[in-house]
Design an enzyme around this catalytic site. Sequence first.
Site, short mmCIF file in Angstrom:
data_model
loop_
_atom_site.label_atom_id
_atom_site.label_comp_id
_atom_site.label_asym_id
_atom_site.label_seq_id
_atom_site.Cartn_x
_atom_site.Cartn_y
_atom_site.Cartn_z
N LYS A 101 0.64 -1.21 -0.08
CA LYS A 101 0.09 -0.08 0.31
C LYS A 101 0.69 1.37 -0.11
O LYS A 101 0.16 2.18 -0.34
CB LYS A 101 -1.09 0.31 1.05
CG LYS A 101 -1.86 -0.61 1.01
CD LYS A 101 -2.97 -0.88 1.80
CE LYS A 101 -4.31 -1.77 1.51
NZ LYS A 101 -4.36 -2.71 2.44
N GLU A 123 -9.91 7.68 4.48
CA GLU A 123 -10.72 6.63 5.16
C GLU A 123 -10.14 5.31 5.57
O GLU A 123 -9.19 4.95 4.16
CB GLU A 123 -12.43 5.92 4.68
CG GLU A 123 -12.69 5.24 3.31
CD GLU A 123 -12.32 5.32 2.58
OE1 GLU A 123 -12.25 6.56 2.24
OE2 GLU A 123 -11.57 5.01 1.69
N SER A 388 1.39 -9.64 -1.13
CA SER A 388 0.84 -7.70 -0.58
C SER A 388 1.76 -7.88 0.82
O SER A 388 2.22 -6.77 0.40
CB SER A 388 -0.37 -8.24 -1.25
OG SER A 388 -1.12 -8.85 -0.18
C1 LIG Z 1 -5.08 -3.84 1.68
C2 LIG Z 1 -4.47 -5.08 1.53
C3 LIG Z 1 -4.81 -5.74 0.32
C4 LIG Z 1 -6.14 -5.61 -0.44
O1 LIG Z 1 -5.82 -4.85 -1.43
P1 LIG Z 1 -5.76 -4.64 -3.12
O2 LIG Z 1 -5.86 -3.07 -3.44
O3 LIG Z 1 -6.80 -5.53 -3.16
O4 LIG Z 1 -4.32 -5.33 -3.31
C5 LIG Z 1 -3.83 -7.16 -0.11
N1 LIG Z 1 -2.67 -7.09 0.60
C6 LIG Z 1 -2.85 -6.84 2.07
C7 LIG Z 1 -1.29 -7.04 2.67
C8 LIG Z 1 -3.54 -5.58 2.40
O5 LIG Z 1 -2.65 -4.90 2.93
#
Ligand SMILES: *Cc1c(COP(=O)(O)O)cnc(C)c1O
Length: 405
Positions: A101, A123, A388
């Site tokens: 993010k 938000e 992610s």
């Molecule tokens: C917020 C988050 C997501 C989901 O958000 P996307 O916009 O779909 O990528 C996925 N993995 C992690 C670790 C997150 O913090």
Amino acid sequence: MNFGGVDFDTYLKNYPDSEGYYGKYGGAYISKELYDAMKEITEAYFTICKSSKFISELRKIRREFQGRPTPISYLERLSGTIGNVQIYVKREDLNHTGAHKLNHCMGEALLAKYMGKKKVIAETGAGQHGVALATAAAYFGLECDIYMGAVDIKKQAPNVARMKILGANVIEVTEGLQTLKEAVDAAFLAYSKEYKDAIYCIGSVVGPHPFPMMVRDFQSVVGIEAREQFLSMTGELPDAVVACVGGGSNAMGMFSGFLNDPVDIYGIEPLGRGATLGDHAASLQYGSEGIMHGFNSIMLKDENGDPAPVYSVASGLDYPSSGPEHAFLHDLGRVKYDAIGDEETIDAFFTLSRLEGIIPAIESSHAVAYAIKLAKEMSHGSILVCLSGRGDKDMDYIIENYGIR
Ligand SMILES: *Cc1c(COP(=O)(O)O)cnc(C)c1O
């Protein structure tokens, strides 16, 4: 490469169109006042963010503050237990703050600075976006107002503490169900009153134009790095690329690097407890076309056509829609969307931890679980997973609710 009548050689330049459409999806379904504010952001994006000064400053920040490029790791032990398929992960868990993010938050906040804004507004649901944006605001010396439902504030105490330590104002929203939807409404309302001095920073490839495009472009660093790294590690492209999809930002960032390649691409949604409405958040699997939060996409609706209640063990994935570009790629057939439930996700969380020494975020564990399943179906080849984020934030919840497996 051509898919469903769309030429992917020029795809990233041609989509979205000037009004923010990916085919019939996207757009900006908002009040006149907000529309003017969005127009200002769009114009600033096309002038400022394309300038060599902005690009080189963002590159320096990524290198010296975020710790980019993040590596790709080959999962030797996991691959070995499955058979002949080699599994790799792009380590967004090693990006500063522990997830992808920050990639778009640093871009959005740098744009705010160049536009002369004093404040960023957003938000947050689980608090992950709030923490990333509060980090970016601290770095650039911007004020930061984070709107958060009262219920979420109680549930997400560590992230609330992080935001406050970073200097953000966490503003409690007490309307309605006191969760993410009400927080979105409150943040938009505040922004429509303050847009002369403030900029709204969205948390995924969702919302009105230009956000789905802007967030994709800032996240595309993940896919660009990954493609180059994978080629230099193996001499080839991966056969498959997998990412989890909530709003869809980590997936769009990863996918954008491979859309024009002969690579199978998989977006994985949360199937939660099962396929009954209310038990999952697999909007692209089970939803239909509709407008919410200012954009047209595929969404899960209740009997009145309003956004349906959703559930997932991963609070970062429980959103009743997905970014408009995912809806478009879904209809074209360029990306295959599938869903993974809570149980398989928890298994994958422990499997990756035990076999590889990487504790994945519960969101990312959905992609890992799918890759394991896919590897069992493929006889040979390679899979690249977008990891992610890291799972430290999820450990207490998992041990309390599932025990140690
Ligand atoms: C917020 C988050 C997501 C989901 O958000 P996307 O916009 O779909 O990528 C996925 N993995 C992690 C670790 C997150 O913090």
